[in-house]
Enzyme design. Structure first.
Site, PDB file in Angstrom:
ATOM      1  N   ASP A   1       0.835  -1.206   0.000  1.00 31.95           N
ATOM      2  CA  ASP A   1       0.000   0.000   0.000  1.00 31.95           C
ATOM      3  C   ASP A   1       0.871   1.258   0.000  1.00 31.95           C
ATOM      4  O   ASP A   1       1.983   1.251   0.535  1.00 31.95           O
ATOM      5  CB  ASP A   1      -0.909  -0.029   1.247  1.00 31.95           C
ATOM      6  CG  ASP A   1      -2.052   0.975   1.125  1.00 31.95           C
ATOM      7  OD1 ASP A   1      -2.313   1.456   0.010  1.00 31.95           O
ATOM      8  OD2 ASP A   1      -2.674   1.282   2.160  1.00 31.95           O
ATOM      9  N   GLY A   2       0.335   2.306  -0.598  1.00 37.79           N
ATOM     10  CA  GLY A   2       1.000   3.614  -0.528  1.00 37.79           C
ATOM     11  C   GLY A   2       1.617   4.078  -1.830  1.00 37.79           C
ATOM     12  O   GLY A   2       2.302   5.106  -1.845  1.00 37.79           O
TER      13      GLY A   2
ATOM     14  N   ARG B   1       0.232   7.648  -2.732  1.00 40.74           N
ATOM     15  CA  ARG B   1       0.750   8.726  -1.870  1.00 40.74           C
ATOM     16  C   ARG B   1       2.228   8.994  -2.146  1.00 40.74           C
ATOM     17  O   ARG B   1       2.696  10.123  -2.110  1.00 40.74           O
ATOM     18  CB  ARG B   1       0.541   8.356  -0.392  1.00 40.74           C
ATOM     19  CG  ARG B   1      -0.848   8.699   0.105  1.00 40.74           C
ATOM     20  CD  ARG B   1      -1.153   8.012   1.399  1.00 40.74           C
ATOM     21  NE  ARG B   1      -1.448   6.597   1.177  1.00 40.74           N
ATOM     22  CZ  ARG B   1      -1.445   5.684   2.140  1.00 40.74           C
ATOM     23  NH1 ARG B   1      -1.130   6.022   3.371  1.00 40.74           N
ATOM     24  NH2 ARG B   1      -1.747   4.433   1.860  1.00 40.74           N
TER      25      ARG B   1
ATOM     26  N   HIS C   1       2.862   3.197  -8.960  1.00 39.65           N
ATOM     27  CA  HIS C   1       2.710   1.771  -9.286  1.00 39.65           C
ATOM     28  C   HIS C   1       3.946   1.261 -10.028  1.00 39.65           C
ATOM     29  O   HIS C   1       4.432   0.166  -9.755  1.00 39.65           O
ATOM     30  CB  HIS C   1       1.453   1.534 -10.127  1.00 39.65           C
ATOM     31  CG  HIS C   1       0.189   1.937  -9.420  1.00 39.65           C
ATOM     32  ND1 HIS C   1      -0.040   1.647  -8.093  1.00 39.65           N
ATOM     33  CD2 HIS C   1      -0.911   2.616  -9.842  1.00 39.65           C
ATOM     34  CE1 HIS C   1      -1.223   2.121  -7.744  1.00 39.65           C
ATOM     35  NE2 HIS C   1      -1.765   2.723  -8.778  1.00 39.65           N
TER      36      HIS C   1
ATOM     37  N   ALA D   1     -10.675  -6.679  -5.552  1.00 42.60           N
ATOM     38  CA  ALA D   1     -11.937  -6.603  -6.312  1.00 42.60           C
ATOM     39  C   ALA D   1     -12.474  -5.168  -6.261  1.00 42.60           C
ATOM     40  O   ALA D   1     -13.068  -4.678  -7.229  1.00 42.60           O
ATOM     41  CB  ALA D   1     -12.951  -7.581  -5.730  1.00 42.60           C
TER      42      ALA D   1
ATOM     43  N   LEU E   1      10.568 -20.534  -4.565  1.00 40.32           N
ATOM     44  CA  LEU E   1       9.512 -19.683  -3.997  1.00 40.32           C
ATOM     45  C   LEU E   1       8.213 -19.766  -4.813  1.00 40.32           C
ATOM     46  O   LEU E   1       8.243 -19.696  -6.037  1.00 40.32           O
ATOM     47  CB  LEU E   1      10.008 -18.231  -3.992  1.00 40.32           C
ATOM     48  CG  LEU E   1       9.009 -17.181  -3.519  1.00 40.32           C
ATOM     49  CD1 LEU E   1       8.897 -17.187  -1.994  1.00 40.32           C
ATOM     50  CD2 LEU E   1       9.414 -15.786  -3.983  1.00 40.32           C
TER      51      LEU E   1
HETATM   52  C1  FPP Z   1      -1.685   0.153  -3.468  1.00 42.80           C
HETATM   53  O1  FPP Z   1      -1.265   1.488  -3.452  1.00 42.80           O
HETATM   54  C2  FPP Z   1      -1.203  -0.527  -4.664  1.00 42.80           C
HETATM   55  C3  FPP Z   1      -1.980  -1.077  -5.633  1.00 42.80           C
HETATM   56  C4  FPP Z   1      -3.452  -1.063  -5.624  1.00 42.80           C
HETATM   57  C5  FPP Z   1      -1.404  -1.683  -6.824  1.00 42.80           C
HETATM   58  C6  FPP Z   1      -0.250  -2.599  -6.562  1.00 42.80           C
HETATM   59  C7  FPP Z   1       0.458  -2.791  -7.827  1.00 42.80           C
HETATM   60  C8  FPP Z   1       1.791  -2.806  -7.970  1.00 42.80           C
HETATM   61  C9  FPP Z   1       2.771  -2.718  -6.887  1.00 42.80           C
HETATM   62  C10 FPP Z   1       2.371  -2.908  -9.322  1.00 42.80           C
HETATM   63  C11 FPP Z   1       2.084  -4.158 -10.066  1.00 42.80           C
HETATM   64  C12 FPP Z   1       2.544  -5.363  -9.372  1.00 42.80           C
HETATM   65  C13 FPP Z   1       2.968  -6.482  -9.967  1.00 42.80           C
HETATM   66  C14 FPP Z   1       3.146  -7.699  -9.173  1.00 42.80           C
HETATM   67  C15 FPP Z   1       3.269  -6.540 -11.399  1.00 42.80           C
HETATM   68  P1  FPP Z   1      -2.385   2.616  -3.553  1.00 42.80           P
HETATM   69  O2  FPP Z   1      -2.534   2.973  -4.988  1.00 42.80           O
HETATM   70  O3  FPP Z   1      -3.633   2.150  -2.893  1.00 42.80           O
HETATM   71  O4  FPP Z   1      -1.706   3.777  -2.763  1.00 42.80           O
HETATM   72  P2  FPP Z   1      -2.446   4.910  -1.891  1.00 42.80           P
HETATM   73  O5  FPP Z   1      -3.073   4.213  -0.724  1.00 42.80           O
HETATM   74  O6  FPP Z   1      -1.314   5.808  -1.489  1.00 42.80           O
HETATM   75  O7  FPP Z   1      -3.444   5.567  -2.777  1.00 42.80           O
END
Ligand code: FPP
Length: 256
Positions: free
Chosen positions: A31-32, A35, A48, A77, A142
């Site tokens: 998460d994050g 931000r 991302h 989801a 893994l």
């Molecule tokens: C949460 O941060 C992150 C996600 C919803 C997406 C996670 C995706 C990746 C790390 C990239 C793709 C991964 C792979 C395995 C190819 P947020 O967007 O909710 O951050 P926020 O809470 O600061 O808004």
């Protein structure tokens, strides 16, 4: 400074980990990203993209240490409700990352797996993912599971439906429904329960992730935002896990 003092000072988290007591399954809520990007005056998607660098480092670090299962909350989801630009960008990132990393996954003996309502993924994304899962199926290192279009409540509901069908068909007696039978009907039927669950970004929630499976997991929260998280942070979390007493409802005297 004496030599021994120097060696203690530079001893990283990894060196302090007791390899005989590793969690075999670590689950992470990444998460994050948004931000992190916003803090740099950039679009969320930039976060991302940088989050992928953390994924790569943590996957390598986990495998190197000997963690057997790593499960990453990649897209919930509920994330389908984000602006379509962001959803599309994450799906594209997934495809490009799989393409870029497949060679490395094979070299590192990583077996790719996915849980969630995968049928909802765009066709190209689903195909790429399935291709990589098939290609890495024989790997013995893994097990990297991506939770995609994942909702723990839906997973539980689906398990209840499957079990109800089996009862209706007469292949299962209601008296024979045990915890094991229930677990066998979850997406995670081929994974052990995580012993350690990590969430980044200073949020203290589980957000519909592996609700059944984390019944006895140790929870670890860090304020680091996901794009800043690296293998050293994973090692720090594992060290913290090893300092805890896991009692599973028993007394301290019993487990010792
Ligand atoms: C949460 O941060 C992150 C996600 C919803 C997406 C996670 C995706 C990746 C790390 C990239 C793709 C991964 C792979 C395995 C190819 P947020 O967007 O909710 O951050 P926020 O809470 O600061 O808004």
């Amino acid at each position: 400074m004496h030599l021994w003092a120097v060696s203690i000072t530079i001893m990283g988290y990894k060196d302090q980990i007791d390899l005989s007591r590793l969690p075999q399954h670590v689950a992470i809520i990444m998460d994050g990203n948004g931000r992190w990007a916003k803090g740099k005056g950039k679009l969320r998607v930039f976060g991302h993209h940088n989050g992928v660098l953390s994924v790569r480092d943590v996957v390598e670090g986990a495998g190197e240490l000997g963690v057997k299962y790593l499960t990453l909350y990649t897209f919930s989801a509920e994330n389908w409700n984000r602006p379509s630009f962001e959803v599309t960008a994450i799906m594209e990132l997934l495809v490009s990352t799989i393409n870029k990393e497949i060679k490395k996954l094979m070299q590192n003996n990583v077996k790719l797996n996915a849980i969630g309502d995968l049928a909802l993924l765009p066709k190209r994304c689903h195909n790429e993912l399935q291709g990589a899962i098939d290609q890495t199926a024989g790997n013995t290192g893994l097990v990297l599971t991506l939770a995609l279009s994942y909702s723990s409540r839906r997973e539980l509901m689906q398990a209840a439906k499957n079990i109800a069908e089996q009862v209706k068909e007469g292949t299962l007696n209601p008296e024979d429904i045990t915890e094991d039978v229930f677990a066998q009907n979850l997406y995670t039927h081929n994974l052990p329960d995580p012993e350690l669950m990590i969430r980044t970004s200073g949020e203290y929630r589980i957000s519909n992730y592996l609700l059944w499976q984390i019944a006895y997991a140790e929870l670890y929260f860090t304020t680091k935002l996901w794009p800043d998280f690296r293998r050293e942070d994973l090692y720090e979390a594992i060290l913290d896990y090893q300092k805890r007493e896991r009692r599973f409802g028993k007394t301290s005297e019993q487990v010792n």
